[in-house]
Scaffold this active site. Structure first.
Site, PDB file in Angstrom:
ATOM      1  N   HIS A 195     -45.763 -64.677  18.963  1.00  0.00           N
ATOM      2  CA  HIS A 195     -45.259 -63.517  19.708  1.00  0.00           C
ATOM      3  C   HIS A 195     -46.275 -63.110  20.781  1.00  0.00           C
ATOM      4  CE1 HIS A 195     -43.315 -62.779  15.625  1.00  0.00           C
ATOM      5  NE2 HIS A 195     -42.265 -62.770  16.414  1.00  0.00           N
ATOM      6  N   SER A 245     -42.779 -65.475  11.294  1.00  0.00           N
ATOM      7  CA  SER A 245     -43.044 -64.308  10.443  1.00  0.00           C
ATOM      8  C   SER A 245     -42.735 -64.646   8.988  1.00  0.00           C
ATOM      9  CB  SER A 245     -42.176 -63.132  10.889  1.00  0.00           C
ATOM     10  OG  SER A 245     -42.352 -62.908  12.265  1.00  0.00           O
TER      11      SER A 245
HETATM   12  P1  AMP Z   1     -38.658 -63.034  15.946  1.00  0.00           P
HETATM   13  O1  AMP Z   1     -39.528 -61.861  15.732  1.00  0.00           O
HETATM   14  O2  AMP Z   1     -38.867 -64.125  14.944  1.00  0.00           O
HETATM   15  O3  AMP Z   1     -37.221 -62.675  16.169  1.00  0.00           O
HETATM   16  O4  AMP Z   1     -39.144 -63.685  17.301  1.00  0.00           O
HETATM   17  C1  AMP Z   1     -39.234 -62.918  18.485  1.00  0.00           C
HETATM   18  C2  AMP Z   1     -39.481 -63.853  19.630  1.00  0.00           C
HETATM   19  O5  AMP Z   1     -40.699 -64.559  19.422  1.00  0.00           O
HETATM   20  C3  AMP Z   1     -38.361 -64.903  19.771  1.00  0.00           C
HETATM   21  O6  AMP Z   1     -38.098 -65.119  21.141  1.00  0.00           O
HETATM   22  C4  AMP Z   1     -38.987 -66.108  19.129  1.00  0.00           C
HETATM   23  O7  AMP Z   1     -38.479 -67.329  19.608  1.00  0.00           O
HETATM   24  C5  AMP Z   1     -40.442 -65.936  19.512  1.00  0.00           C
HETATM   25  N1  AMP Z   1     -41.283 -66.700  18.591  1.00  0.00           N
HETATM   26  C6  AMP Z   1     -41.329 -66.595  17.240  1.00  0.00           C
HETATM   27  N2  AMP Z   1     -42.161 -67.523  16.739  1.00  0.00           N
HETATM   28  C7  AMP Z   1     -42.636 -68.237  17.787  1.00  0.00           C
HETATM   29  C8  AMP Z   1     -43.530 -69.332  17.922  1.00  0.00           C
HETATM   30  N3  AMP Z   1     -44.082 -69.913  16.870  1.00  0.00           N
HETATM   31  N4  AMP Z   1     -43.780 -69.799  19.158  1.00  0.00           N
HETATM   32  C9  AMP Z   1     -43.181 -69.230  20.239  1.00  0.00           C
HETATM   33  N5  AMP Z   1     -42.349 -68.185  20.195  1.00  0.00           N
HETATM   34  C10 AMP Z   1     -42.079 -67.701  18.980  1.00  0.00           C
END
Ligand code: AMP
Length: 280
Positions: free
Chosen positions: A38, A188
């Site tokens: 993130h 996460s």
């Molecule tokens: P989330 O909190 O999992 O919904 O993710 C929020 C944003 O962070 C989304 O656009 C995800 O694709 C991005 N994200 C989560 N994990 C990663 C990662 N390992 N690498 C790049 N972006 C990430």
């Protein structure tokens, strides 16, 4: 950095900053439990925009399993520190009622294969929830640019499609997938894995890497994906949901590997659902 907990507070922030910070807003939507994946999105947004709004909202409508929603990690205090260090201007952490009102519900949306294959098929209703919340957050945050991680490759395609139709003025920026030192895609949900689970989960990325290496040496992509599937399926403790080649824009299912840009995979380890992908 400012923390805002309602859309009303966010609107006031926009009015107060209309001649400055609010003119060129980068938006990073998240569900919290922030990690350095993130962080890279926030850092990029802060380089490219005057201000960065990071939303922390565990969106109930995108979970197709109640237990997954309930056990999703919630760490707002730590999230604020990470967001601040990465360059966020505002953390927007609304309640479900604030976003949805009394009707916490997502309309059904059918964009064809991009919403119905792979993640769409494995998680019925998931993309309805994603589309609904991103649409509502775009209306609330009014960004110039919105940053999404290519870890959720199909989500990027779905959001691009939704945004083209409903928010053509917002530029969608797709950011690199960030991994740990052993190749595991940061998520996460990794926090819910034991050390044994982490070791098992690492096979997901190592099989993706091995697939690409075989293709580079001349093996047909479909054959290489089949080998990865075989290797993952025989691992005790890892339940493979799918692995396949896709075109990252359409996600149309096809058995021929012409036009494939990525291999996508989803698997469960210790009850935790993990996704990953690699560029071909
Ligand atoms: P989330 O909190 O999992 O919904 O993710 C929020 C944003 O962070 C989304 O656009 C995800 O694709 C991005 N994200 C989560 N994990 C990663 C990662 N390992 N690498 C790049 N972006 C990430």
């Amino acid at each position: 950095m400012t923390i805002l907990k309602t859309t009303k507070e966010l609107n006031s922030w926009f009015i107060e900053n209309s001649n400055g910070l609010a003119k060129n807003v980068g938006f990073v939507p998240t569900m919290g439990a922030l990690h350095s994946g993130h962080g890279t999105l926030i850092e990029r947004a802060s380089k490219e925009c005057d201000s960065v709004v990071v939303s922390v909202f565990v969106n109930p409508t995108q979970f197709n399993e109640t237990t997954d929603f309930q056990s999703y990690p919630r760490t707002l205090e730590g999230d604020m520190l990470l967001a601040k260090d990465a360059g966020a201007t505002v953390v927007f952490a609304p309640s479900p009622e604030d976003i949805y009102g009394l009707n916490v519900h997502a309309e059904r949306v059918d964009y064809g294969p991009v919403t119905s294959t792979f993640e769409g098929r494995s998680r019925p209703g998931h993309f309805d929830g994603v589309i609904s919340v991103v649409d509502k957050l775009f209306v609330a945050v009014k960004p110039q640019k919105a940053y999404f991680g290519s870890k959720d490759l199909q989500q990027v395609a779905v959001v691009e499609r939704m945004s083209r139709e409903r928010h053509p003025q917002i530029q969608i920026v797709s950011c690199d997938l960030i991994r740990d030192e052993n190749g595991l895609a940061l998520s996460s949900r990794n926090a819910r894995l034991s050390s044994h689970g982490i070791a098992l989960a690492q096979h997901i990325s190592s099989e993706l890497q091995a697939s690409v290496s075989r293709v580079k040496k001349g093996l047909e992509t479909a054959k290489s994906v089949e080998m990865a599937q075989y290797n993952l399926e025989k691992l005790g403790g890892l339940d493979l949901e799918y692995i396949g080649g896709v075109d990252k824009k359409t996600f149309a299912k096809s058995s021929a590997d012409r036009g494939w840009t990525h291999i996508v995979v989803a698997a469960r380890v210790e009850g935790v659902r993990l996704i990953d992908n690699i560029e071909l």
